[in-house]
Enzyme design. Structure first.
Site, PDB file in Angstrom:
ATOM      1  N   LYS A   1     112.952  25.145  35.516  1.00 47.11           N
ATOM      2  CA  LYS A   1     111.753  24.385  35.133  1.00 47.11           C
ATOM      3  C   LYS A   1     111.125  24.912  33.841  1.00 47.11           C
ATOM      4  O   LYS A   1     110.347  24.207  33.205  1.00 47.11           O
ATOM      5  CB  LYS A   1     110.716  24.400  36.260  1.00 47.11           C
ATOM      6  CG  LYS A   1     110.116  25.742  36.576  1.00 47.11           C
ATOM      7  CD  LYS A   1     109.137  25.640  37.747  1.00 47.11           C
ATOM      8  CE  LYS A   1     108.565  26.988  38.135  1.00 47.11           C
ATOM      9  NZ  LYS A   1     107.734  27.578  37.064  1.00 47.11           N
ATOM     10  N   ASP A   2     111.470  26.152  33.441  1.00 48.31           N
ATOM     11  CA  ASP A   2     110.923  26.731  32.212  1.00 48.31           C
ATOM     12  C   ASP A   2     111.808  26.477  30.996  1.00 48.31           C
ATOM     13  O   ASP A   2     111.402  26.782  29.869  1.00 48.31           O
ATOM     14  CB  ASP A   2     110.759  28.251  32.359  1.00 48.31           C
ATOM     15  CG  ASP A   2     109.733  28.635  33.403  1.00 48.31           C
ATOM     16  OD1 ASP A   2     108.877  27.793  33.727  1.00 48.31           O
ATOM     17  OD2 ASP A   2     109.788  29.775  33.892  1.00 48.31           O
TER      18      ASP A   2
ATOM     19  N   ARG B   1     100.119  20.481  35.602  1.00 47.10           N
ATOM     20  CA  ARG B   1     100.473  19.466  36.614  1.00 47.10           C
ATOM     21  C   ARG B   1      99.743  19.739  37.921  1.00 47.10           C
ATOM     22  O   ARG B   1      99.117  18.836  38.501  1.00 47.10           O
ATOM     23  CB  ARG B   1     101.995  19.480  36.859  1.00 47.10           C
ATOM     24  CG  ARG B   1     102.408  18.648  38.081  1.00 47.10           C
ATOM     25  CD  ARG B   1     103.878  18.827  38.424  1.00 47.10           C
ATOM     26  NE  ARG B   1     104.253  20.206  38.681  1.00 47.10           N
ATOM     27  CZ  ARG B   1     104.055  20.841  39.833  1.00 47.10           C
ATOM     28  NH1 ARG B   1     103.463  20.215  40.852  1.00 47.10           N
ATOM     29  NH2 ARG B   1     104.442  22.083  39.992  1.00 47.10           N
ATOM     30  N   ARG B   2      99.816  20.975  38.394  1.00 44.92           N
ATOM     31  CA  ARG B   2      99.140  21.302  39.657  1.00 44.92           C
ATOM     32  C   ARG B   2      97.630  21.137  39.527  1.00 44.92           C
ATOM     33  O   ARG B   2      96.958  20.709  40.466  1.00 44.92           O
ATOM     34  CB  ARG B   2      99.485  22.732  40.079  1.00 44.92           C
ATOM     35  CG  ARG B   2     100.949  22.908  40.503  1.00 44.92           C
ATOM     36  CD  ARG B   2     101.245  24.363  40.823  1.00 44.92           C
ATOM     37  NE  ARG B   2     102.642  24.557  41.186  1.00 44.92           N
ATOM     38  CZ  ARG B   2     103.357  25.615  40.842  1.00 44.92           C
ATOM     39  NH1 ARG B   2     102.811  26.577  40.095  1.00 44.92           N
ATOM     40  NH2 ARG B   2     104.614  25.729  41.223  1.00 44.92           N
TER      41      ARG B   2
ATOM     42  N   ARG C   1      96.772  33.386  35.312  1.00 41.18           N
ATOM     43  CA  ARG C   1      98.054  33.932  34.876  1.00 41.18           C
ATOM     44  C   ARG C   1      98.381  35.128  35.756  1.00 41.18           C
ATOM     45  O   ARG C   1      97.598  35.524  36.598  1.00 41.18           O
ATOM     46  CB  ARG C   1      97.971  34.382  33.405  1.00 41.18           C
ATOM     47  CG  ARG C   1      97.872  33.266  32.383  1.00 41.18           C
ATOM     48  CD  ARG C   1      99.170  32.512  32.198  1.00 41.18           C
ATOM     49  NE  ARG C   1     100.311  33.389  31.999  1.00 41.18           N
ATOM     50  CZ  ARG C   1     100.653  33.959  30.833  1.00 41.18           C
ATOM     51  NH1 ARG C   1      99.907  33.731  29.762  1.00 41.18           N
ATOM     52  NH2 ARG C   1     101.708  34.736  30.746  1.00 41.18           N
TER      53      ARG C   1
ATOM     54  N   ARG D   1      98.798  37.061  41.731  1.00 43.60           N
ATOM     55  CA  ARG D   1      98.154  35.803  42.111  1.00 43.60           C
ATOM     56  C   ARG D   1      97.826  35.783  43.595  1.00 43.60           C
ATOM     57  O   ARG D   1      96.740  35.355  44.009  1.00 43.60           O
ATOM     58  CB  ARG D   1      99.056  34.630  41.733  1.00 43.60           C
ATOM     59  CG  ARG D   1      99.293  34.490  40.247  1.00 43.60           C
ATOM     60  CD  ARG D   1     100.140  33.272  39.926  1.00 43.60           C
ATOM     61  NE  ARG D   1     100.540  33.254  38.523  1.00 43.60           N
ATOM     62  CZ  ARG D   1     100.731  32.157  37.806  1.00 43.60           C
ATOM     63  NH1 ARG D   1     100.575  30.978  38.363  1.00 43.60           N
ATOM     64  NH2 ARG D   1     101.092  32.223  36.549  1.00 43.60           N
TER      65      ARG D   1
ATOM     66  N   CYS E   1     107.497  21.330  28.751  1.00 45.91           N
ATOM     67  CA  CYS E   1     107.705  21.706  30.148  1.00 45.91           C
ATOM     68  C   CYS E   1     106.414  22.113  30.848  1.00 45.91           C
ATOM     69  O   CYS E   1     106.428  22.408  32.036  1.00 45.91           O
ATOM     70  CB  CYS E   1     108.760  22.807  30.258  1.00 45.91           C
ATOM     71  SG  CYS E   1     108.499  24.218  29.171  1.00 45.91           S
TER      72      CYS E   1
END
Length: 313
Positions: free
Chosen positions: A77-78, A125-126, A143, A149, A243
């Site tokens: 995805k990156d 997106r989230r 981040r 996180r 992306c």
């Protein structure tokens, strides 16, 4: 010895070690991990200001091209969608869980959090999805590595402020580092489409790869996963989006049929453009053909007005 380049985060090392073990088993050679530091690992700036998640890719690719390693592993995805002239994706292993996962303090569902609760994510997106589905919650830009996180929600790490009520992360990443037990709920793909390529890895090497390594990568490649993620990433490429765009896309193959759905969000989540299509039996390029149909429908539904273009990646 085969040298495999990887970022130094716990997640990158875990997924790279899995690939290294697979290559070693197929070649009979020792595979050494070579840790590479990227700009995204050392900067605290928002990803979007550095060019999106592709910032993690640049240093790893440079090490590969310089001969410091023989192969590298990316979270697919990156990876920018534009092909690199001197590199090839030698393998896309079988995809893990593509869903997002919510980790919520107290083990409650996101929908049961009280108004004003703070939910962290670094993904545009989230963020858009959260604002659309749960406008009463406060979305917090964040981040840091996965453990940091999680600590902001779980309060289980010294020196990390316990200031969030929930965080949204990729289910596959949590599983790969052995933290799947903290997941409160998995977010269904239908209502919460994820980033193109989420849950999949890309094993990249120089275009002139040969011998045992090339044979090992051919054996590691999972054809249906590659086809599905090519369709998802083609949507991103054809929309000329980066992306980090507020876009979700997911393809899957079932009983010989491939299905592709995509959704584009406005940054605040108020507006959305959706589209879906399924494989045409006589298509020789199903991923491209499906992506073309989905992108045409997205544009007809106003996707171009929702998402800022960053240039084809």
């Amino acid at each position: 010895m085969i040298r495999l380049g990887t970022r130094g985060s716990a997640l990158a090392l875990a997924q790279s070690q899995r690939v290294a073990d697979s290559i070693a088993a197929r070649t009979g050679e020792e595979v050494e991990l070579v840790t590479i530091t990227t700009q995204g690992d050392v900067s605290t700036a928002p990803l979007a200001s550095m060019g999106g998640a592709g910032v993690f890719v640049v240093a790893v690719r440079e090490a590969l091209l310089a001969g410091e390693c023989d192969v590298v592993v990316h979270s697919l995805k990156d990876l920018p969608t534009a092909p690199h002239p001197d590199l090839v994706i030698g393998a896309v292993p079988k995809r893990a869980d593509a869903r997002d996962a919510g980790v919520v303090a107290g083990g409650v569902a996101l929908k049961d959090l009280p108004a004003g609760s703070r939910v962290g994510t670094g993904s545009p997106r989230r963020q858009a999805q959260l604002r659309r589905r749960f406008p009463e919650l406060e979305v917090v830009e964040m981040r840091g590595n996965v453990d940091t996180r999680l600590a902001r929600v779980l309060g289980d790490r010294e020196g990390v402020e316990h200031d969030l009520d929930a965080v949204i992360l990729a289910a596959a990443g949590l599983e790969r580092i052995g933290r799947e037990g903290v997941v409160t709920e998995h977010l269904g793909i239908d209502g919460w489409p994820t980033a193109p390529g989420q849950g999949a890895l890309a094993v990249e090497t120089r275009a002139d790869v040969s011998g045992a390594l090339k044979r090992a990568l051919i054996g590691l490649d999972h054809a249906s996963t590659r086809t599905a993620v090519e369709a998802e990433r083609a949507v991103l490429r054809k929309l000329e989006a980066g992306c980090s765009a507020p876009l979700g896309a997911h393809a899957f193959i079932d009983d010989g049929m491939m299905f592709l759905a995509a959704r584009v969000y406005s940054p605040e989540g108020e507006q959305v453009s959706s589209a879906h299509a399924q494989y045409v039996d006589d298509s020789r390029t199903p991923a491209e053909d499906l992506a073309n149909r989905v992108v045409d429908e997205l544009l007809q539904n106003g996707a171009a007005d929702l998402m800022p273009k960053e240039g084809a990646r």
